[in-house]
Design an enzyme around this catalytic site. Sequence first.
Site, PDB file in Angstrom:
ATOM      1  N   ASN A   8      58.764  84.226 -40.356  1.00 12.56           N
ATOM      2  CA  ASN A   8      57.776  85.269 -40.088  1.00 12.56           C
ATOM      3  C   ASN A   8      56.822  84.779 -38.992  1.00 12.56           C
ATOM      4  O   ASN A   8      56.173  83.743 -39.149  1.00 12.56           O
ATOM      5  CB  ASN A   8      57.016  85.575 -41.389  1.00 12.56           C
ATOM      6  CG  ASN A   8      55.992  86.672 -41.204  1.00 12.56           C
ATOM      7  OD1 ASN A   8      55.277  86.685 -40.215  1.00 12.56           O
ATOM      8  ND2 ASN A   8      55.907  87.579 -42.156  1.00 12.56           N
ATOM      9  N   HIS A  11      51.713  85.175 -37.484  1.00 17.32           N
ATOM     10  CA  HIS A  11      50.487  84.427 -37.195  1.00 17.32           C
ATOM     11  C   HIS A  11      50.483  83.750 -35.831  1.00 17.32           C
ATOM     12  O   HIS A  11      49.456  83.229 -35.405  1.00 17.32           O
ATOM     13  CB  HIS A  11      50.153  83.493 -38.360  1.00 17.32           C
ATOM     14  CG  HIS A  11      49.892  84.321 -39.588  1.00 17.32           C
ATOM     15  ND1 HIS A  11      48.878  85.256 -39.630  1.00 17.32           N
ATOM     16  CD2 HIS A  11      50.566  84.436 -40.762  1.00 17.32           C
ATOM     17  CE1 HIS A  11      48.930  85.901 -40.797  1.00 17.32           C
ATOM     18  NE2 HIS A  11      49.945  85.410 -41.498  1.00 17.32           N
ATOM     19  N   HIS A  44      55.580  91.734 -39.445  1.00 16.14           N
ATOM     20  CA  HIS A  44      54.916  92.802 -40.203  1.00 16.14           C
ATOM     21  C   HIS A  44      54.023  93.589 -39.246  1.00 16.14           C
ATOM     22  O   HIS A  44      53.020  93.073 -38.765  1.00 16.14           O
ATOM     23  CB  HIS A  44      54.095  92.158 -41.331  1.00 16.14           C
ATOM     24  CG  HIS A  44      53.459  93.137 -42.263  1.00 16.14           C
ATOM     25  ND1 HIS A  44      52.794  92.740 -43.396  1.00 16.14           N
ATOM     26  CD2 HIS A  44      53.375  94.492 -42.250  1.00 16.14           C
ATOM     27  CE1 HIS A  44      52.330  93.811 -44.033  1.00 16.14           C
ATOM     28  NE2 HIS A  44      52.664  94.892 -43.352  1.00 16.14           N
ATOM     29  N   ARG A  46      51.381  95.931 -39.114  1.00 14.28           N
ATOM     30  CA  ARG A  46      50.401  96.516 -40.037  1.00 14.28           C
ATOM     31  C   ARG A  46      49.739  97.725 -39.415  1.00 14.28           C
ATOM     32  O   ARG A  46      49.655  97.846 -38.185  1.00 14.28           O
ATOM     33  CB  ARG A  46      49.330  95.472 -40.407  1.00 14.28           C
ATOM     34  CG  ARG A  46      49.865  94.316 -41.224  1.00 14.28           C
ATOM     35  CD  ARG A  46      48.723  93.434 -41.699  1.00 14.28           C
ATOM     36  NE  ARG A  46      48.061  94.028 -42.827  1.00 14.28           N
ATOM     37  CZ  ARG A  46      48.225  93.636 -44.110  1.00 14.28           C
ATOM     38  NH1 ARG A  46      49.003  92.613 -44.390  1.00 14.28           N
ATOM     39  NH2 ARG A  46      47.593  94.252 -45.079  1.00 14.28           N
ATOM     40  N   ARG A  50      46.668  94.091 -36.815  1.00 12.89           N
ATOM     41  CA  ARG A  50      45.841  92.879 -36.707  1.00 12.89           C
ATOM     42  C   ARG A  50      46.622  91.693 -36.136  1.00 12.89           C
ATOM     43  O   ARG A  50      46.042  90.749 -35.643  1.00 12.89           O
ATOM     44  CB  ARG A  50      45.229  92.506 -38.060  1.00 12.89           C
ATOM     45  CG  ARG A  50      46.215  92.006 -39.072  1.00 12.89           C
ATOM     46  CD  ARG A  50      45.521  91.566 -40.335  1.00 12.89           C
ATOM     47  NE  ARG A  50      45.046  92.685 -41.118  1.00 12.89           N
ATOM     48  CZ  ARG A  50      44.873  92.619 -42.445  1.00 12.89           C
ATOM     49  NH1 ARG A  50      45.089  91.496 -43.096  1.00 12.89           N
ATOM     50  NH2 ARG A  50      44.476  93.668 -43.113  1.00 12.89           N
ATOM     51  N   GLU A  71      58.720  94.254 -41.510  1.00 15.99           N
ATOM     52  CA  GLU A  71      57.958  94.558 -42.731  1.00 15.99           C
ATOM     53  C   GLU A  71      57.025  95.710 -42.418  1.00 15.99           C
ATOM     54  O   GLU A  71      56.346  95.703 -41.380  1.00 15.99           O
ATOM     55  CB  GLU A  71      57.135  93.344 -43.154  1.00 15.99           C
ATOM     56  CG  GLU A  71      57.964  92.249 -43.755  1.00 15.99           C
ATOM     57  CD  GLU A  71      57.108  91.031 -44.075  1.00 15.99           C
ATOM     58  OE1 GLU A  71      55.872  91.064 -43.885  1.00 15.99           O
ATOM     59  OE2 GLU A  71      57.682  90.033 -44.504  1.00 15.99           O
ATOM     60  N   THR A 101      46.205  89.402 -46.950  1.00 17.93           N
ATOM     61  CA  THR A 101      47.659  89.371 -46.860  1.00 17.93           C
ATOM     62  C   THR A 101      48.215  90.253 -47.975  1.00 17.93           C
ATOM     63  O   THR A 101      47.451  90.718 -48.826  1.00 17.93           O
ATOM     64  CB  THR A 101      48.182  87.915 -46.959  1.00 17.93           C
ATOM     65  OG1 THR A 101      49.602  87.919 -46.795  1.00 17.93           O
ATOM     66  CG2 THR A 101      47.829  87.273 -48.290  1.00 17.93           C
ATOM     67  N   THR A 102      49.536  90.482 -47.973  1.00 17.81           N
ATOM     68  CA  THR A 102      50.133  91.376 -48.965  1.00 17.81           C
ATOM     69  C   THR A 102      49.908  90.818 -50.368  1.00 17.81           C
ATOM     70  O   THR A 102      50.486  89.801 -50.735  1.00 17.81           O
ATOM     71  CB  THR A 102      51.647  91.533 -48.685  1.00 17.81           C
ATOM     72  OG1 THR A 102      51.825  91.677 -47.280  1.00 17.81           O
ATOM     73  CG2 THR A 102      52.214  92.727 -49.406  1.00 17.81           C
ATOM     74  N   GLU A 152      63.086  91.985 -52.298  1.00 20.55           N
ATOM     75  CA  GLU A 152      62.487  90.681 -52.018  1.00 20.55           C
ATOM     76  C   GLU A 152      61.455  90.419 -53.102  1.00 20.55           C
ATOM     77  O   GLU A 152      60.550  91.238 -53.330  1.00 20.55           O
ATOM     78  CB  GLU A 152      61.836  90.670 -50.629  1.00 20.55           C
ATOM     79  CG  GLU A 152      61.202  89.311 -50.325  1.00 20.55           C
ATOM     80  CD  GLU A 152      60.803  89.126 -48.867  1.00 20.55           C
ATOM     81  OE1 GLU A 152      61.458  89.703 -47.975  1.00 20.55           O
ATOM     82  OE2 GLU A 152      59.838  88.384 -48.639  1.00 20.55           O
ATOM     83  N   HIS A 191      56.633  84.635 -49.708  1.00 18.83           N
ATOM     84  CA  HIS A 191      55.168  84.720 -49.709  1.00 18.83           C
ATOM     85  C   HIS A 191      54.554  83.430 -50.234  1.00 18.83           C
ATOM     86  O   HIS A 191      54.766  83.053 -51.374  1.00 18.83           O
ATOM     87  CB  HIS A 191      54.609  85.902 -50.513  1.00 18.83           C
ATOM     88  CG  HIS A 191      53.277  86.348 -49.967  1.00 18.83           C
ATOM     89  ND1 HIS A 191      52.127  85.670 -50.228  1.00 18.83           N
ATOM     90  CD2 HIS A 191      52.952  87.337 -49.119  1.00 18.83           C
ATOM     91  CE1 HIS A 191      51.131  86.247 -49.570  1.00 18.83           C
ATOM     92  NE2 HIS A 191      51.611  87.253 -48.888  1.00 18.83           N
ATOM     93  N   GLY A 192      53.815  82.779 -49.341  1.00 22.73           N
ATOM     94  CA  GLY A 192      53.051  81.600 -49.721  1.00 22.73           C
ATOM     95  C   GLY A 192      53.861  80.309 -49.831  1.00 22.73           C
ATOM     96  O   GLY A 192      53.310  79.281 -50.239  1.00 22.73           O
ATOM     97  N   HIS A 214      53.293  81.873 -42.783  1.00 23.64           N
ATOM     98  CA  HIS A 214      51.993  81.257 -42.556  1.00 23.64           C
ATOM     99  C   HIS A 214      52.064  79.727 -42.543  1.00 23.64           C
ATOM    100  O   HIS A 214      51.523  79.072 -41.643  1.00 23.64           O
ATOM    101  CB  HIS A 214      50.992  81.747 -43.616  1.00 23.64           C
ATOM    102  CG  HIS A 214      49.616  81.246 -43.393  1.00 23.64           C
ATOM    103  ND1 HIS A 214      49.128  80.099 -43.984  1.00 23.64           N
ATOM    104  CD2 HIS A 214      48.610  81.720 -42.615  1.00 23.64           C
ATOM    105  CE1 HIS A 214      47.895  79.903 -43.583  1.00 23.64           C
ATOM    106  NE2 HIS A 214      47.551  80.869 -42.761  1.00 23.64           N
TER     107      HIS A 214
HETATM  108  N1  PXP Z   1      57.685  88.325 -47.302  1.00 23.25           N
HETATM  109  C1  PXP Z   1      56.863  89.406 -47.253  1.00 23.25           C
HETATM  110  C2  PXP Z   1      57.388  90.716 -47.740  1.00 23.25           C
HETATM  111  C3  PXP Z   1      55.560  89.304 -46.721  1.00 23.25           C
HETATM  112  O1  PXP Z   1      54.752  90.377 -46.685  1.00 23.25           O
HETATM  113  C4  PXP Z   1      55.143  88.059 -46.191  1.00 23.25           C
HETATM  114  C5  PXP Z   1      53.786  87.940 -45.567  1.00 23.25           C
HETATM  115  O2  PXP Z   1      53.696  88.784 -44.470  1.00 23.25           O
HETATM  116  C6  PXP Z   1      56.033  86.975 -46.260  1.00 23.25           C
HETATM  117  C7  PXP Z   1      57.287  87.138 -46.832  1.00 23.25           C
HETATM  118  C8  PXP Z   1      55.668  85.634 -45.714  1.00 23.25           C
HETATM  119  O3  PXP Z   1      54.589  85.109 -46.394  1.00 23.25           O
HETATM  120  P1  PXP Z   1      53.870  83.794 -45.839  1.00 23.25           P
HETATM  121  O4  PXP Z   1      53.342  84.131 -44.492  1.00 23.25           O
HETATM  122  O5  PXP Z   1      52.829  83.526 -46.852  1.00 23.25           O
HETATM  123  O6  PXP Z   1      54.930  82.731 -45.783  1.00 23.25           O
END
Ligand code: PXP
Length: 241
Positions: A8, A11, A44, A46, A50, A71, A101-102, A152, A191-192, A214
């Site tokens: 992703n 950032h 993503h 948005r 942003r 996304e 964030t989501t 997901e 995510h995370g 991230h």
């Molecule tokens: N998957 C989805 C659906 C997300 O919305 C995000 C954050 O945009 C991620 C994965 C990646 O998350 P991270 O940036 O925390 O690794």
Amino acid sequence: MTLRLGVNIDHVATIRNARGGMHPCPVRAAKLAESAGADGITAHLREDRRHISDADIVRLVEELRLPLNLEMAATPEMLQIALRNKPHAACIVPEKRTEVTTEGGLDVAGQQSTLEQYVAELQAADIRVSLFIDPDRAQLEAAKALGAVVVELHTGKYCETRGTAQAFEVERLQQAALYAAELGLECHAGHGLNYETVMPIAAIPSLTELNIGHFLIGEAIFLGLEASIIEMKRLMLAARE
Ligand code: PXP
């Protein structure tokens, strides 16, 4: 089953936008990610733009060899953008203007009829749709019922907890991935995730893709982007062995 890494790049755009210029360029980052062994790129778009912009999406679709996973929130505007750009995949996420964030998964079960039409329109355009959900049986059943082929699983809660609470979250993710396979759904997660949290998730055999952003972009400050991705991929594949 192989495990793909979707990088992703949101950032990279966050840093670019901090000064309103062109640098650093998320398309350049996507190309570097490809040479480092990423299997896909995630971005993503948005509602408030942003980080990733409309122009970034156009360029990512035109210039990348890797599949793009867009996304997006389930809004009419995003549907038109997806249909115009035709990314390989679209991941439907819940979106709140004020969130950093989501925050949680999509409530598929609570908005089944609206989402059904939305998913059908994307799939009719040959876009592979996934639904970003919490690891919950009712959400998986709702995703299946409305015709999605991919889900997901949100790993955010797992990444934020520690000790027995974290073990409980791993178990939830394992059970959900297993149930997704039983329902015939392809299962992704993200995510995370970071170098510490990725391995127990990568070890879940029925997962086919992890989407990570991230941490990789942050770690790129210290290691460089290619090295940060290479290390993540190494850990993912080691967990699978
Ligand atoms: N998957 C989805 C659906 C997300 O919305 C995000 C954050 O945009 C991620 C994965 C990646 O998350 P991270 O940036 O925390 O690794």
